[in-house]
Every structure is written in structure tokens, then in C-alpha cells.
Design a protein around this motif. Structure first.
Motif, mmCIF file in Angstrom:
data_model
loop_
_atom_site.group_PDB
_atom_site.id
_atom_site.type_symbol
_atom_site.label_atom_id
_atom_site.label_comp_id
_atom_site.label_asym_id
_atom_site.label_seq_id
_atom_site.Cartn_x
_atom_site.Cartn_y
_atom_site.Cartn_z
ATOM 1 N N LYS A 1 0.799 -1.352 -0.094
ATOM 2 C CA LYS A 1 -0.069 0.141 -0.006
ATOM 3 C C LYS A 1 0.984 1.293 -0.102
ATOM 4 O O LYS A 1 1.898 1.214 0.432
ATOM 5 N N PRO A 2 0.418 2.432 -0.338
ATOM 6 C CA PRO A 2 1.257 3.734 -0.424
ATOM 7 C C PRO A 2 1.910 3.885 0.818
ATOM 8 O O PRO A 2 3.195 4.440 0.585
ATOM 9 N N HIS A 3 1.174 3.864 1.996
ATOM 10 C CA HIS A 3 1.805 4.080 3.233
ATOM 11 C C HIS A 3 2.205 2.883 4.297
ATOM 12 O O HIS A 3 2.506 3.038 5.337
ATOM 13 N N LYS A 4 1.988 1.721 3.571
ATOM 14 C CA LYS A 4 2.250 0.699 4.337
ATOM 15 C C LYS A 4 2.416 -0.561 3.675
ATOM 16 O O LYS A 4 1.827 -0.774 2.635
ATOM 17 N N LYS A 5 3.444 -1.478 3.845
ATOM 18 C CA LYS A 5 3.847 -2.978 3.381
ATOM 19 C C LYS A 5 3.575 -3.905 4.413
ATOM 20 O O LYS A 5 4.100 -3.691 5.479
ATOM 21 N N PHE A 6 2.653 -4.975 4.044
ATOM 22 C CA PHE A 6 2.381 -5.814 5.160
ATOM 23 C C PHE A 6 1.733 -7.178 4.582
ATOM 24 O O PHE A 6 1.507 -7.119 3.550
ATOM 25 N N TYR A 7 2.342 -8.325 5.340
ATOM 26 C CA TYR A 7 1.497 -9.550 5.035
ATOM 27 C C TYR A 7 0.201 -9.725 5.834
ATOM 28 O O TYR A 7 0.461 -9.523 7.109
ATOM 29 N N SER B 1 -3.978 -12.318 11.867
ATOM 30 C CA SER B 1 -2.727 -11.404 11.867
ATOM 31 C C SER B 1 -2.120 -10.678 10.645
ATOM 32 O O SER B 1 -2.641 -11.116 9.608
ATOM 33 N N GLU B 2 -1.651 -9.595 11.194
ATOM 34 C CA GLU B 2 -0.986 -8.794 10.185
ATOM 35 C C GLU B 2 0.476 -8.636 10.431
ATOM 36 O O GLU B 2 0.859 -8.367 11.697
ATOM 37 N N ILE B 3 1.295 -8.802 9.590
ATOM 38 C CA ILE B 3 2.961 -8.485 9.865
ATOM 39 C C ILE B 3 3.272 -7.348 8.911
ATOM 40 O O ILE B 3 3.552 -7.410 7.591
ATOM 41 N N GLU B 4 3.452 -6.384 9.607
ATOM 42 C CA GLU B 4 4.062 -4.913 9.040
ATOM 43 C C GLU B 4 5.521 -5.217 8.621
ATOM 44 O O GLU B 4 6.333 -5.566 9.410
ATOM 45 N N VAL B 5 6.007 -4.927 7.515
ATOM 46 C CA VAL B 5 7.480 -5.116 7.020
ATOM 47 C C VAL B 5 7.884 -3.921 6.552
ATOM 48 O O VAL B 5 7.392 -2.945 6.339
#
Length: 253
Positions: A184-190, A245-249
């Protein structure tokens, strides 16, 4: 056909994988597990051939990348057959990164100690090929728990994805655990989903959609795939309701 029928149909794909996955092991026993692994690759290749558009082919082999760099051997390569291959013999291919649509690493079973190794290999191949492809890991089963944050496996997965992120974008750890990467523009995550009996079909559906988008060079909404979205993603409440769950990277934990 109603949406619920599509849902049952998607579940039948998972049932098919479950029915096939132990067939060879029951015959050959434990002495030839390498061959059993190859059989598992063939099962997935055959099923993919049923769903993918006819201009896409499925093989195994290597990808030649810019600066004459070569990937490690890849279990499954999905490529646009309208482009010439560098080498082809049966289902073994060497192709250019320019006609690769997707790559998949196939595992019979993934243990906690293998998480880093498996994701790292797929990541490194993805770096060489480029990040505009489907890059997946497909495991028929897993021997670890993911739904509790305190589990060692959850911490291992979080650390590994934070180290090797952005290229591996779809993971199926058995028939229930599905992982998808979002940029995403302001966030990368799994996002991690527990979707009972839907991990396998959702893995395939994401491959079908993304490969279509890549090879048509157009947004799928304007090319008709939206008309079969209920078939591709058949869970009535949507997979987001099964996200646990969400893992921000891209940041330090």
C-alpha cells in the motif's frame, strides 16, 4: 449457479489435493521421498494447467535474468508461451525473465526450521526475475502453529518476512493457512488468514487473476474477470473476515 455452490466447488479443490497428496507415499513408503516430492509438484502443475489461460504454460527449471544471471532451480515456472524459450525438453525449461508470469516453490511439508530457508530462496529468485510476478510458496502441510503470537513459529515467520519482503507475495502453508503480501502507499504488510479448506483454492485463484493481469497489461475490471470474481473468491463473507494477524514489514521490530 449460486455463490454457495462456488464455495463448495472451491472446497472440492482442497479435497482433491488431500486425496492425492499421500497416494504415492502409501505405495513407496519412506525410502524415496525425493520422488514423492516430485510427484507433489506434478499434482500442482496438472491442476494449474486446468485453470490457467491457454497462452500460459507450466514447467520446471531455470530463469535467465539480466546480466546473464541465472536463478536457482525453480519447482514450477508459469510462463507466457507466446514468447520463445531458451531451452525446452518435456516440462523442463529455461526461459527469459521477460516471459515469466509466476514462480512457485513446492513443499510436501514445512517445519519451523525450514521457514527461513524456503522464503529466502523464493525471495532471491524473485529479486533476480523482478517483482511484477506471482511469487508463491505452496506447502501441502505444515508442522508449526501460527495463530498465537507467542509461538516460536510466529516469531520466526515475522522475522523472516521482515527480512525478505516484497517479492514473495502468496504463501499456502497447508490447506488452512493462507498468506498474502500487500504493498500500500503508506504501508507494506503480510496478511495471515486461517481459512479452513480454502488456502489451496485461494492460492490458485490469486495466481489466475494476477497472471491474467500481467499478460493482458490491463486492469482486470475492464477485461471480464470481475464477472467471475464470485467463482475465484467464493467465500461469502470474504477472506478478510478470516484474517487473524498482520505482519508489517520494512521496519525494525
Amino acid at each position: 449457479m449460486s455463490r454457495r455452490n462456488f464455495e463448495l466447488y472451491q472446497q472440492s479443490i482442497s479435497d482433491e489435493f488431500r486425496a492425492l497428496k499421500n497416494r504415492v507415499r502409501n505405495i513407496i513408503g519412506q525410502n524415496h521421498w525425493g520422488e514423492e516430492g516430485r510427484y507433489k509438484e506434478i499434482i500442482l502443475m496438472n491442476i494449474l494447467n486446468r485453470f490457467l489461460p491457454k497462452h500460459l504454460s507450466v514447467g520446471t527449471g531455470f530463469v535467465l535474468c539480466p546480466e546473464d544471471k541465472m536463478t536457482k532451480q525453480i519447482d514450477i515456472i508459469i510462463y507466457d508461451n507466446r514468447f520463445p524459450l531458451i531451452f525446452s525438453e518435456g516440462d523442463f525449461v529455461i526461459c527469459s525473465n521477460q516471459n515469466v508470469v509466476g514462480i512457485i516453490e513446492v513443499k510436501t511439508k514445512v517445519y519451523i526450521g525450514q521457514i527461513n530457508e524456503v522464503i529466502k530462496k523464493a525471495h532471491e529468485n524473485g529479486v533476480l526475475i523482478g517483482n511484477h510476478i506471482f511469487n508463491g510458496i505452496f506447502a501441502y502441510d505444515n508442522q508449526f502453529k501460527l495463530m498465537a503470537e507467542e509461538e516460536t513459529s510466529s516469531r520466526t515467520l515475522k522475522n523472516t518476512l521482515n527480512e525478505y519482503y516484497g517479492y514473495v507475495n502468496h504463501i499456502s502453508f497447508g490447506e488452512n493457512f493462507f498468506i498474502k503480501y500487500w504493498d500500500k502507499p503508506h504501508k507494506k504488510f503480510y496478511s495471515l488468514y486461517y481459512i479452513k479448506k480454502f488456502s489451496f483454492p485461494y492460492f490458485i485463484s490469486n495466481l489466475v487473476e494476477l497472471s491474467y493481469c500481467i499478460t493482458t497489461e490491463n486492469n482486470y475490471i475492464y477485461n471480464g474477470i470481475d464477472n467471475i470474481s464470485n467463482y475465484l473468491y467464493s467465500i461469502e463473507s470474504g477472506k478478510e473476515s478470516y484474517k487473524f494477524s498482520e505482519i508489517e514489514v520494512g521496519r525494525v521490530y
